[in-house]
Design an enzyme around this catalytic site. Structure first.
Site, PDB file in Angstrom:
ATOM      1  N   LYS A 179       0.853  -1.183   0.000  1.00  0.00           N
ATOM      2  CA  LYS A 179       0.000   0.000   0.000  1.00  0.00           C
ATOM      3  C   LYS A 179       0.888   1.232   0.000  1.00  0.00           C
ATOM      4  O   LYS A 179       1.712   1.405   0.921  1.00  0.00           O
ATOM      5  CB  LYS A 179      -0.868  -0.003   1.262  1.00  0.00           C
ATOM      6  CG  LYS A 179      -1.941  -1.069   1.231  1.00  0.00           C
ATOM      7  CD  LYS A 179      -3.022  -0.674   0.237  1.00  0.00           C
ATOM      8  CE  LYS A 179      -4.243  -1.542   0.371  1.00  0.00           C
ATOM      9  NZ  LYS A 179      -5.270  -1.197  -0.610  1.00  0.00           N
ATOM     10  N   ASP A 208      -0.715  -0.728  -4.558  1.00  0.00           N
ATOM     11  CA  ASP A 208      -2.050  -0.116  -4.602  1.00  0.00           C
ATOM     12  C   ASP A 208      -1.908   1.301  -4.068  1.00  0.00           C
ATOM     13  O   ASP A 208      -1.563   1.521  -2.911  1.00  0.00           O
ATOM     14  CB  ASP A 208      -3.026  -0.921  -3.738  1.00  0.00           C
ATOM     15  CG  ASP A 208      -4.478  -0.452  -3.904  1.00  0.00           C
ATOM     16  OD1 ASP A 208      -4.696   0.548  -4.618  1.00  0.00           O
ATOM     17  OD2 ASP A 208      -5.372  -1.089  -3.318  1.00  0.00           O
TER      18      ASP A 208
HETATM   19  C1  MUC Z   1      -8.123  -1.957  -1.702  1.00  0.00           C
HETATM   20  O1  MUC Z   1      -8.204  -0.802  -2.105  1.00  0.00           O
HETATM   21  O2  MUC Z   1      -7.758  -2.796  -2.492  1.00  0.00           O
HETATM   22  C2  MUC Z   1      -7.705  -4.626  -0.243  1.00  0.00           C
HETATM   23  C3  MUC Z   1      -6.619  -5.190   0.327  1.00  0.00           C
HETATM   24  C4  MUC Z   1      -6.106  -4.279   1.239  1.00  0.00           C
HETATM   25  O3  MUC Z   1      -5.122  -4.389   1.918  1.00  0.00           O
HETATM   26  O4  MUC Z   1      -6.864  -3.168   1.225  1.00  0.00           O
HETATM   27  C5  MUC Z   1      -7.969  -3.403   0.405  1.00  0.00           C
HETATM   28  C6  MUC Z   1      -8.520  -2.233  -0.290  1.00  0.00           C
HETATM   29 MG    MG Z   2      -7.433  -1.323  -4.116  1.00  0.00          MG
END
Ligand code: MUC
Ligand code: MG
Length: 403
Positions: A179, A208
């Site tokens: 993330k 992400d």
């Molecule tokens: C997302 O935005 O994908 C999915 C896995 C994770 O760690 O957060 C989510 C949200």
């Molecule tokens: Mg996502």
């Protein structure tokens, strides 16, 4: 002339007799840090739906950080179900899923997460009364297992590396999603590169960005991330910014795959992205699409447009994760695995036995309904109404401190 009843009674069409919903609060095993803040608990809405023959099904809608991920929150979902969706469905025939969706659409615009939880419980109840696994009502199973990703989001590279190495050793995960988007892009690149070096070809890496970058920032900072070893890039720009996503896909899509998440909710969104050639993969999530049937519709657009799919999560408990596993098990071969690891991120669960993880793959559940058994005592234990918790969802302090 003979009179034909509008709905012929069948075992799956017992009327819907009762619908109940509650918010439960379950802490996460560690803070989970995303572009918009950190969460330390999940607060899914759990729906219980009874048919007149006594069959009972369970559904779930989880949000991330209250209304931070998108518009709906646990409180808005609960309100929509109790005040609009449940009254629209009581007395209606259970097995008529499309008609039930249409009634919910008439009673309440939008509110996809709320509708998904109700539809999920309805399909579970009907599958159970028929003694069938839900996948059999959703088109039939094509996968018995799917590669299972884990998200590294502790915010600390050393801890992320330790987490990843343990999961590799346990043969649980070898796809890791990182993330990013909360820190300065140069810091994000350094963080990802450090993890990529430590894992040295043993794992596949996704990032992400959760909409945090504008088009120019993404164009500038994605190449070094790709050079560091990232092969799948999820939602780098705002959900409305389809033009930037299309530009990134056109210019960098031969070096890494671009995946739409927040930007692909409805089948119409899917059509728009397909026409714009803006993404190579869709992250499918039952909640944002408005249910299992609409997940199938979005997946159908993807398949028709030569776009791959990924089994996304909103970090649900085992109830919502198993339901998602059932619908994903029916989809075609052009996939990038799934991330139904929500149960592992939570300190506890609300079912008896969880879905199994073996050889880096989630074993897709079988058995009546979604193949997991809800544990009422656990649901009661985590029930917000009982615990009297407030509605704070996301720690924005960290983000504010960086602004
Ligand atoms: C997302 O935005 O994908 C999915 C896995 C994770 O760690 O957060 C989510 C949200
Ligand atoms: Mg996502």
């Amino acid at each position: 002339m003979q009179h034909h009843p509008r709905f012929l009674p069948t075992p799956g069409s017992w009327p819907i007799e009762r619908i109940e919903a509650r918010i439960i609060d379950i802490p996460t095993v560690r803070p989970h840090k995303l572009a918009f803040g950190a969460i330390s608990r999940q607060s899914p809405v759990i729906v219980q739906l009874w048919l007149a023959d006594g069959a009972c099904g369970f559904g779930e809608a989880a949000t991330i950080g209250g209304p931070s991920w998108n518009e709906e929150s646990p409180e808005s979902i609960l309100h929509a179900i109790q005040n609009h969706l449940a009254p629209a469905l009581l007395g209606q025939p259970g097995g008529h899923f499309g008609a039930a969706l249409a009634r919910m659409d008439l009673a309440c615009r939008g509110n996809a997460f709320a509708k998904s939880a109700v539809e999920m419980a309805l399909i579970d109840a009907v599958a159970r009364t028929l003694g069938l696994p839900a996948w059999q009502l959703l088109g039939g199973r094509r996968h018995n297992s799917l590669p299972l990703a884990w998200t590294l989001a502790s915010g600390d590279a050393a801890r992320d590396i330790e987490e990843a190495q343990l999961r590799l050793q346990q043969r649980r995960h070898r796809i890791f999603k990182l993330k990013i988007g909360a820190r300065a892009p140069a810091q994000d690149v350094a963080h990802v590169a450090q993890i990529a070096r430590a894992l040295d070809g043993q794992a596949t890496l996704t990032v992400d960005v959760n909409q945090a970058w504008d088009g120019a920032t993404a164009r500038r900072w994605l190449p070094p991330l790709i050079a560091a070893g990232v092969t799948l890039i999820e939602q780098p720009v705002a959900k409305w910014n389809v033009e930037a996503l299309a530009m990134l896909t056109a210019t960098l899509g031969d070096r890494a795959a671009f995946m739409a998440d927040e930007t692909v909710c409805t089948p119409q969104d899917a059509m728009r992205l397909a026409r714009a050639q803006a993404a190579q993969v869709f992250s499918l999530k039952v909640a944002k699409h408005g249910g299992l049937l609409r997940t199938l519709q979005v997946a159908a657009v993807a398949e028709a447009a030569d776009i791959g799919w990924y089994g996304g999560t909103m970090l649900e408990t085992s109830i919502g994760s198993a339901a998602a596993a059932h619908v994903f098990s029916t989809l075609g071969p052009q996939h990038h695995g799934c991330e139904l690891f929500g149960p592992q991120l939570l300190v506890d669960d609300v079912v008896g036995a969880r879905m199994e993880i073996r050889d880096f793959e989630l074993q897709l559940p079988d058995g009546p309904g979604y193949g997991v058994e809800a544990d009422i005592a656990q649901l009661t234990r985590f029930d917000r109404a009982r615990a009297g918790l407030n509605a704070t969802h996301v720690d924005l302090g960290r983000r504010a401190a960086m602004a």
